[in-house]
Design an enzyme around this catalytic site. Structure first.
Site, PDB file in Angstrom:
ATOM      1  N   ASP A  70     -15.457  25.303   7.695  1.00  0.00           N
ATOM      2  CA  ASP A  70     -14.391  26.005   8.414  1.00  0.00           C
ATOM      3  C   ASP A  70     -13.915  27.250   7.670  1.00  0.00           C
ATOM      4  O   ASP A  70     -13.526  28.239   8.291  1.00  0.00           O
ATOM      5  CB  ASP A  70     -13.210  25.059   8.651  1.00  0.00           C
ATOM      6  CG  ASP A  70     -13.470  24.074   9.789  1.00  0.00           C
ATOM      7  OD1 ASP A  70     -14.493  24.234  10.486  1.00  0.00           O
ATOM      8  OD2 ASP A  70     -12.660  23.147   9.973  1.00  0.00           O
ATOM      9  N   GLU A 140      -3.201  30.072  10.213  1.00  0.00           N
ATOM     10  CA  GLU A 140      -1.782  30.085   9.880  1.00  0.00           C
ATOM     11  C   GLU A 140      -1.427  31.204   8.915  1.00  0.00           C
ATOM     12  O   GLU A 140      -2.273  31.735   8.195  1.00  0.00           O
ATOM     13  CB  GLU A 140      -1.326  28.746   9.274  1.00  0.00           C
ATOM     14  CG  GLU A 140      -1.729  28.494   7.831  1.00  0.00           C
ATOM     15  CD  GLU A 140      -3.117  27.954   7.641  1.00  0.00           C
ATOM     16  OE1 GLU A 140      -3.849  28.551   6.818  1.00  0.00           O
ATOM     17  OE2 GLU A 140      -3.488  26.965   8.289  1.00  0.00           O
ATOM     18  N   ASP A 169       9.965  24.622  -0.212  1.00  0.00           N
ATOM     19  CA  ASP A 169       8.804  25.239  -0.855  1.00  0.00           C
ATOM     20  C   ASP A 169       8.200  26.357  -0.025  1.00  0.00           C
ATOM     21  O   ASP A 169       7.369  27.122  -0.531  1.00  0.00           O
ATOM     22  CB  ASP A 169       7.724  24.187  -1.118  1.00  0.00           C
ATOM     23  CG  ASP A 169       8.091  23.259  -2.265  1.00  0.00           C
ATOM     24  OD1 ASP A 169       9.064  23.563  -2.990  1.00  0.00           O
ATOM     25  OD2 ASP A 169       7.402  22.235  -2.443  1.00  0.00           O
ATOM     26  N   THR A 180      -4.402  21.619  13.289  1.00  0.00           N
ATOM     27  CA  THR A 180      -5.072  20.488  12.640  1.00  0.00           C
ATOM     28  C   THR A 180      -5.479  20.804  11.203  1.00  0.00           C
ATOM     29  O   THR A 180      -6.209  20.029  10.589  1.00  0.00           O
ATOM     30  CB  THR A 180      -6.323  20.076  13.442  1.00  0.00           C
ATOM     31  OG1 THR A 180      -7.132  21.226  13.688  1.00  0.00           O
ATOM     32  CG2 THR A 180      -5.943  19.425  14.756  1.00  0.00           C
ATOM     33  N   TYR A 182      -3.678  23.055   7.650  1.00  0.00           N
ATOM     34  CA  TYR A 182      -2.567  22.884   6.702  1.00  0.00           C
ATOM     35  C   TYR A 182      -1.338  22.312   7.400  1.00  0.00           C
ATOM     36  O   TYR A 182      -0.621  21.460   6.859  1.00  0.00           O
ATOM     37  CB  TYR A 182      -2.270  24.237   6.064  1.00  0.00           C
ATOM     38  CG  TYR A 182      -1.324  24.227   4.883  1.00  0.00           C
ATOM     39  CD1 TYR A 182      -0.984  23.052   4.209  1.00  0.00           C
ATOM     40  CD2 TYR A 182      -0.785  25.426   4.413  1.00  0.00           C
ATOM     41  CE1 TYR A 182      -0.129  23.068   3.118  1.00  0.00           C
ATOM     42  CE2 TYR A 182       0.061  25.448   3.321  1.00  0.00           C
ATOM     43  CZ  TYR A 182       0.392  24.268   2.680  1.00  0.00           C
ATOM     44  OH  TYR A 182       1.235  24.289   1.596  1.00  0.00           O
ATOM     45  N   ASN A 183      -1.087  22.775   8.620  1.00  0.00           N
ATOM     46  CA  ASN A 183       0.053  22.285   9.395  1.00  0.00           C
ATOM     47  C   ASN A 183       0.043  20.764   9.523  1.00  0.00           C
ATOM     48  O   ASN A 183       1.074  20.104   9.373  1.00  0.00           O
ATOM     49  CB  ASN A 183       0.027  22.936  10.782  1.00  0.00           C
ATOM     50  CG  ASN A 183       0.992  22.296  11.753  1.00  0.00           C
ATOM     51  OD1 ASN A 183       2.205  22.480  11.669  1.00  0.00           O
ATOM     52  ND2 ASN A 183       0.456  21.525  12.692  1.00  0.00           N
TER      53      ASN A 183
END
Length: 284
Positions: A70, A140, A169, A180, A182-183
Site C-alpha cells: 500500500d 490522511e 498527541d 482503514t 492509521y485512522n
C-alpha cells in the site's frame, strides 16, 4: 484494446538489499516488464517515489502499475494525482488493502484491461495548504506534536467558525479510503471507501469526551496548533507547521483513481483483511 491503453508506467519503491523483499522485488520487476511486453503494452519504469519524474512519460501513460504494498501505491497516487491518471496495485508484501491483484493474477488482470473489463474507482482525496505550499493526501493528513513530552493544542475550524479544541498527541484528518489505515489503528470509524466525507480522529486526547467525527466533504476545514507541529502526509512526507499558522484542508478537485477487478467487493475485502467472523484461534 484502445490505443490509449497501450502504455503502462511501472512504479517500484527502492528497497535496501538487506530487506527480505529485495530479491523478490528484483525478480518481479523483470517478470512484470516481460509480461507487459508479451501482452502488447508499452511500459516504462519509475524507480523511487521522491518526486523525480519525467512529465512527458507520465502524460503518455494510460495507467500506473504499482509493484509492492500500500505504501508504494500511496506514493504513486500522490505523484500522479495532478495528472488525473489511474493506478493499480500488484501486491508484494503484507496487508494490501489497496492492491488490485496478487502477482500471479496480473496476467488475467491485464487481459481484462485490454477488453475494458476493469472498473475504475474514484475516491475522495485531500488538498492541504500551509502558506504557499500545497499538497495532496490519499489516506490522511496528521497534525502531530514535535516534542515527545507535553500536550499539543489544536484549534479546529469549519470555514471560519471554531468548533473544537483538541488537546493530546495530535489529530488525524482521514479520507474514507484511508479510514482503514492509521485512522483505524487510532480507533476511528471505518467509512465506506466511496463516501464523500472527512474523518477527524484525535490521537490520545486529554479529554475523555473527545470522539472521532465524520463531516461531509463540502466543508472547508482549517487548523491551528498553539506550538510548532508536524504535518504528516500518508505517513510518507512531512511539513513544518509553525505555532498559530493555519493549515487549510479541503476536498481535492481531482479524485484518487484506482483500477480494480469487476469482481472486487468492498465488504468482502474488509472481512478478509480484518478477519471478521473468524474464530480467535484463526486470528492468531
Amino acid at each position: 484494446m484502445k490505443d490509449s491503453h497501450q502504455t503502462i508506467g511501472v512504479f517500484v519503491r527502492p528497497t535496501h538489499y538487506q530487506n527480505p523483499l529485495f530479491e523478490k522485488l528484483e525478480r518481479a520487476k523483470e517478470w512484470v516488464l516481460k509480461l507487459l511486453e508479451d501482452e502488447g503494452f508499452e511500459s516504462f519504469m519509475i524507480d523511487g517515489l521522491d518526486g523525480a519524474k519525467d512529465e512527458r512519460l507520465i502524460e503518455k501513460a494510460y495507467a500506473f502499475l504499482c509493484l509492492g504494498g500500500d505504501g508504494t501505491i500511496l506514493g504513486a497516487l500522490r505523484m500522479t494525482h495532478s495528472y488525473n491518471k489511474p493506478c493499480f496495485g500488484v501486491r508484494i508484501g503484507n496487508l494490501g488493502f489497496l492492491s488490485a491483484v496478487e502477482l500471479n493474477g496480473l496476467k488475467g488482470f491485464l487481459q481484462d484491461l485490454k477488453q475494458d473489463k476493469i472498473k475504475l474507482e474514484e475516491h475522495l482525496a485531500l488538498e492541504g495548504r500551509i502558506g504557499k505550499t500545497s499538497f495532496y493526501a490519499i489516506n490522511e493528513i496528521v497534525i502531530a506534536k514535535k516534542k515527545a513530552l507535553g500536550v499539543l493544542d489544536i484549534q479546529a475550524y469549519v470555514g471560519h467558525t471554531p468548533f473544537n479544541t483538541y488537546k493530546g498527541d495530535g489529530l488525524i484528518i482521514a479520507t474514507p479510503l484511508g479510514s482503514t489505515a492509521y485512522n483505524l489503528s487510532a480507533h476511528g470509524p471505518i467509512v465506506h471507501a466511496l463516501s464523500q466525507s472527512y474523518i477527524l480522529t484525535p490521537l490520545c486526547d486529554f479529554s475523555l469526551t473527545q470522539r472521532p467525527l465524520v463531516l461531509g466533504a463540502e466543508f472547508c476545514l482549517n487548523f491551528c496548533a498553539h506550538e510548532d507541529a508536524l504535518v504528516v502526509i500518508d505517513g510518507q512526507a512531512t511539513y513544518d507547521l509553525k505555532a498559530n499558522q493555519p493549515l487549510y484542508i479541503q476536498k481535492s478537485p481531482t479524485t484518487t483513481k484506482l483500477l480494480q477487478k469487476n469482481s472486487r467487493d468492498y465488504f468482502k475485502v474488509l472481512k478478509e483483511k480484518l478477519l471478521w467472523g473468524e474464530s480467535p484461534s484463526k486470528k492468531r
